[in-house]
Design a protein around this motif. Sequence first.
Motif, PDB file in Angstrom:
ATOM      1  N   VAL A  93       0.889  -1.169   0.000  1.00  0.00           N
ATOM      2  CA  VAL A  93       0.000   0.000   0.000  1.00  0.00           C
ATOM      3  C   VAL A  93       0.918   1.208   0.000  1.00  0.00           C
ATOM      4  CG1 VAL A  93      -1.962   1.130   1.108  1.00  0.00           C
ATOM      5  CG2 VAL A  93      -1.485  -1.253   1.612  1.00  0.00           C
ATOM      6  N   SER A 136      -8.399  -7.912  -3.160  1.00  0.00           N
ATOM      7  CA  SER A 136      -8.771  -7.352  -1.855  1.00  0.00           C
ATOM      8  C   SER A 136     -10.228  -6.922  -1.953  1.00  0.00           C
ATOM      9  CB  SER A 136      -7.895  -6.123  -1.587  1.00  0.00           C
ATOM     10  OG  SER A 136      -8.479  -5.279  -0.611  1.00  0.00           O
ATOM     11  N   PHE A 141     -14.843  -2.640  -3.829  1.00  0.00           N
ATOM     12  CA  PHE A 141     -15.388  -1.344  -3.396  1.00  0.00           C
ATOM     13  C   PHE A 141     -14.417  -0.217  -3.747  1.00  0.00           C
ATOM     14  CE2 PHE A 141     -17.384  -4.022  -0.065  1.00  0.00           C
ATOM     15  CZ  PHE A 141     -18.698  -3.600  -0.201  1.00  0.00           C
ATOM     16  N   PRO A 142     -14.948   0.995  -3.983  1.00  0.00           N
ATOM     17  CA  PRO A 142     -14.036   2.145  -4.016  1.00  0.00           C
ATOM     18  C   PRO A 142     -13.497   2.409  -2.608  1.00  0.00           C
ATOM     19  CG  PRO A 142     -16.324   2.847  -4.363  1.00  0.00           C
ATOM     20  CD  PRO A 142     -16.346   1.357  -4.178  1.00  0.00           C
ATOM     21  N   VAL A 143     -12.253   2.849  -2.494  1.00  0.00           N
ATOM     22  CA  VAL A 143     -11.665   3.123  -1.176  1.00  0.00           C
ATOM     23  C   VAL A 143     -11.025   4.515  -1.208  1.00  0.00           C
ATOM     24  CG1 VAL A 143     -10.108   2.285   0.628  1.00  0.00           C
ATOM     25  CG2 VAL A 143     -11.157   0.655  -0.929  1.00  0.00           C
ATOM     26  N   TYR A 149      -4.152   1.958  -4.648  1.00  0.00           N
ATOM     27  CA  TYR A 149      -4.219   0.554  -4.194  1.00  0.00           C
ATOM     28  C   TYR A 149      -5.519  -0.078  -4.704  1.00  0.00           C
ATOM     29  CZ  TYR A 149      -4.400  -3.475  -0.987  1.00  0.00           C
ATOM     30  OH  TYR A 149      -4.479  -4.746  -0.455  1.00  0.00           O
ATOM     31  N   PRO A 181      -9.802 -10.463   0.460  1.00  0.00           N
ATOM     32  CA  PRO A 181     -10.063 -10.300   1.891  1.00  0.00           C
ATOM     33  C   PRO A 181     -10.315  -8.846   2.289  1.00  0.00           C
ATOM     34  CG  PRO A 181      -7.941 -11.401   1.488  1.00  0.00           C
ATOM     35  CD  PRO A 181      -8.394 -10.811   0.203  1.00  0.00           C
ATOM     36  N   ALA A 182     -11.077  -8.667   3.367  1.00  0.00           N
ATOM     37  CA  ALA A 182     -11.107  -7.378   4.079  1.00  0.00           C
ATOM     38  C   ALA A 182      -9.825  -7.332   4.928  1.00  0.00           C
ATOM     39  CB  ALA A 182     -12.359  -7.301   4.938  1.00  0.00           C
ATOM     40  N   PHE A 183      -9.794  -6.586   6.001  1.00  0.00           N
ATOM     41  CA  PHE A 183      -8.546  -6.356   6.726  1.00  0.00           C
ATOM     42  C   PHE A 183      -8.046  -7.608   7.441  1.00  0.00           C
ATOM     43  CE2 PHE A 183     -10.906  -2.395   6.485  1.00  0.00           C
ATOM     44  CZ  PHE A 183      -9.987  -1.627   5.784  1.00  0.00           C
ATOM     45  N   MET A 188       0.751  -5.020   6.691  1.00  0.00           N
ATOM     46  CA  MET A 188       0.168  -4.127   5.687  1.00  0.00           C
ATOM     47  C   MET A 188      -0.798  -3.108   6.292  1.00  0.00           C
ATOM     48  SD  MET A 188      -1.729  -4.976   2.125  1.00  0.00           S
ATOM     49  CE  MET A 188      -0.239  -4.996   1.162  1.00  0.00           C
ATOM     50  N   PHE A 197      -1.434   5.896   3.121  1.00  0.00           N
ATOM     51  CA  PHE A 197      -2.839   6.288   2.942  1.00  0.00           C
ATOM     52  C   PHE A 197      -2.989   7.779   2.644  1.00  0.00           C
ATOM     53  CE2 PHE A 197      -2.531   3.141   6.452  1.00  0.00           C
ATOM     54  CZ  PHE A 197      -2.925   2.034   5.718  1.00  0.00           C
ATOM     55  N   VAL A 206     -12.490   2.986   8.809  1.00  0.00           N
ATOM     56  CA  VAL A 206     -13.023   1.839   8.048  1.00  0.00           C
ATOM     57  C   VAL A 206     -12.546   0.530   8.671  1.00  0.00           C
ATOM     58  CG1 VAL A 206     -13.186   0.734   5.775  1.00  0.00           C
ATOM     59  CG2 VAL A 206     -13.171   3.212   5.949  1.00  0.00           C
ATOM     60  N   ILE A 207     -11.306   0.505   9.136  1.00  0.00           N
ATOM     61  CA  ILE A 207     -10.785  -0.714   9.783  1.00  0.00           C
ATOM     62  C   ILE A 207     -11.627  -1.018  11.025  1.00  0.00           C
ATOM     63  CG2 ILE A 207      -8.832  -1.703  11.058  1.00  0.00           C
ATOM     64  CD1 ILE A 207      -6.967  -0.328   9.054  1.00  0.00           C
ATOM     65  N   LYS A 209     -14.694  -0.228  11.503  1.00  0.00           N
ATOM     66  CA  LYS A 209     -16.021  -0.669  11.081  1.00  0.00           C
ATOM     67  C   LYS A 209     -16.018  -2.139  10.637  1.00  0.00           C
ATOM     68  CE  LYS A 209     -19.544   0.388   7.686  1.00  0.00           C
ATOM     69  NZ  LYS A 209     -19.953   1.262   6.600  1.00  0.00           N
ATOM     70  N   PHE A 210     -15.004  -2.517   9.840  1.00  0.00           N
ATOM     71  CA  PHE A 210     -14.938  -3.885   9.304  1.00  0.00           C
ATOM     72  C   PHE A 210     -14.391  -4.884  10.317  1.00  0.00           C
ATOM     73  CE2 PHE A 210     -15.605  -2.029   5.179  1.00  0.00           C
ATOM     74  CZ  PHE A 210     -16.112  -3.055   4.404  1.00  0.00           C
TER      75      PHE A 210
HETATM   76  C1  LIG Z   1      -5.797  -0.038   5.237  1.00  0.00           C
HETATM   77  C2  LIG Z   1      -5.020  -1.016   4.416  1.00  0.00           C
HETATM   78  C3  LIG Z   1      -5.690  -1.421   3.137  1.00  0.00           C
HETATM   79  C4  LIG Z   1      -4.954  -2.536   2.546  1.00  0.00           C
HETATM   80  C5  LIG Z   1      -5.410  -3.874   2.991  1.00  0.00           C
HETATM   81  C6  LIG Z   1      -6.631  -4.298   2.269  1.00  0.00           C
HETATM   82  O1  LIG Z   1      -6.588  -4.637   1.104  1.00  0.00           O
HETATM   83  C7  LIG Z   1      -7.862  -4.302   2.994  1.00  0.00           C
HETATM   84  C8  LIG Z   1      -9.009  -3.912   2.417  1.00  0.00           C
HETATM   85  C9  LIG Z   1     -10.251  -4.028   3.134  1.00  0.00           C
HETATM   86  C10 LIG Z   1     -11.314  -3.262   2.940  1.00  0.00           C
HETATM   87  C11 LIG Z   1     -11.275  -2.075   2.079  1.00  0.00           C
HETATM   88  C12 LIG Z   1     -12.394  -2.086   1.118  1.00  0.00           C
HETATM   89  C13 LIG Z   1     -13.488  -1.397   1.231  1.00  0.00           C
HETATM   90  C14 LIG Z   1     -13.804  -0.519   2.376  1.00  0.00           C
HETATM   91  C15 LIG Z   1     -14.365   0.777   1.982  1.00  0.00           C
HETATM   92  C16 LIG Z   1     -15.656   1.046   1.888  1.00  0.00           C
HETATM   93  C17 LIG Z   1     -16.697   0.012   1.942  1.00  0.00           C
HETATM   94  C18 LIG Z   1     -17.938   0.501   2.603  1.00  0.00           C
HETATM   95  C19 LIG Z   1     -19.025  -0.529   2.384  1.00  0.00           C
HETATM   96  C20 LIG Z   1     -20.145  -0.380   3.300  1.00  0.00           C
HETATM   97  O2  LIG Z   1     -19.985   0.200   4.368  1.00  0.00           O
HETATM   98  O3  LIG Z   1     -21.206  -0.838   2.965  1.00  0.00           O
END
Ligand SMILES: CCCCCC(=O)/C=C/C=C\C/C=C\C/C=C\CCCC(=O)O
Length: 251
Positions: A93, A136, A141-143, A149, A181-183, A188, A197, A206-207, A209-210
């Motif tokens: 990243v 990922s 999703f857009p980030v 990344y 994967p999510a986080f 990383m 970032f 966001v981390i 939240k997920f």
């Molecule tokens: C912070 C390090 C990022 C690199 C590691 C990685 O790839 C992890 C990614 C995980 C999730 C990112 C993707 C999407 C999150 C953003 C918005 C989604 C919102 C969706 C919702 O709330 O409904």
Amino acid sequence: MFSGRVAVVTGSAQGLGKVFSGVLLERGSKVCISDVNQSELEKTYKEFKSKYAENVISQQCDVTDSEQLKEVFRKTKDTYGQLDLVVNNAGIVNEKNWQQCIDVNLNGTIRGTMLGMEYMRKDKGGKGGLILNMSSLAGIFPVNYTPAYAASKHGVIGYTRSWSMHPDVVNNGVRLVCLCPAFVDTDMIKMDDDSKFVGTDLAQQVIEKFGIMSTDHIIPVFVNAIEDEENNGSVISITLKGANKIPLPMP
Ligand SMILES: CCCCCC(=O)/C=C/C=C\C/C=C\C/C=C\CCCC(=O)O
Ligand SMILES: NC(=O)C1=CN([C@@H]2O[C@H](COP(=O)(O)OP(=O)(O)OC[C@H]3O[C@@H](n4cnc5c(N)ncnc54)[C@H](O)[C@@H]3O)[C@@H](O)[C@H]2O)C=CC1
């Protein structure tokens, strides 16, 4: 399914690449581990070598360097006589050096995929096999805090899906799968570098939240992608809630 199979895993000195390599070795596969980080690679190699002896080899490699990556594949084939699995895992990243981010994550995956097809396609002397590309959730999703990344990981999905639909690849026994994967709890996602970032606070939110998954959470999905020989072209999201195949978007 695993015993005697031969794999190349990029970016395998630490994190998910190391975990994937360990899973393969534990199940009797032969693995070439490789990484740009020579000192960490050496440590991991010593650790694996003491447990798995001649089933593991190691080759330092920066996936942005085509010749270095070619050497990984050459050495693997020369040592073990075949290739069955390529895990294009190396990733970074870095939004400041976004060119490097694209070159490692997307171009590195393209390089590894092309070499994988060259070595595994039946019409090129291979026996078929699997190319497993690490995308990922940021490829789906857009980030807003990691646009480059996210672009690289969206690219990995488009690239992988496209080849998985090519008759020359399908008919020659090569399948391709993407994990998203999510986080995951690796270096990383550490907030240790401003270059990573565009807004560490946004990333942090966001981390939170997920949530953060352990690397163990990814292993069954990785194993299933290898075992399920009917699985070609799947893009699989992995969150704390579970794993899901992402349907192909239709216009
Ligand atoms: C912070 C390090 C990022 C690199 C590691 C990685 O790839 C992890 C990614 C995980 C999730 C990112 C993707 C999407 C999150 C953003 C918005 C989604 C919102 C969706 C919702 O709330 O409904
Ligand atoms: N940790 C996470 O939250 C998530 C990670 N991923 C993806 O999983 C893959 C593995 O990431 P992690 O293990 O989490 O990260 P990590 O940072 O722990 O490991 C990445 C490895 O890749 C190596 N690497 C970096 N640049 C390289 C290069 N140019 N050539 C060769 N090796 C290189 C690093 O030295 C390191 O060993 C990456 O593709 C990442 O994008 C996907 C979704 C979530």
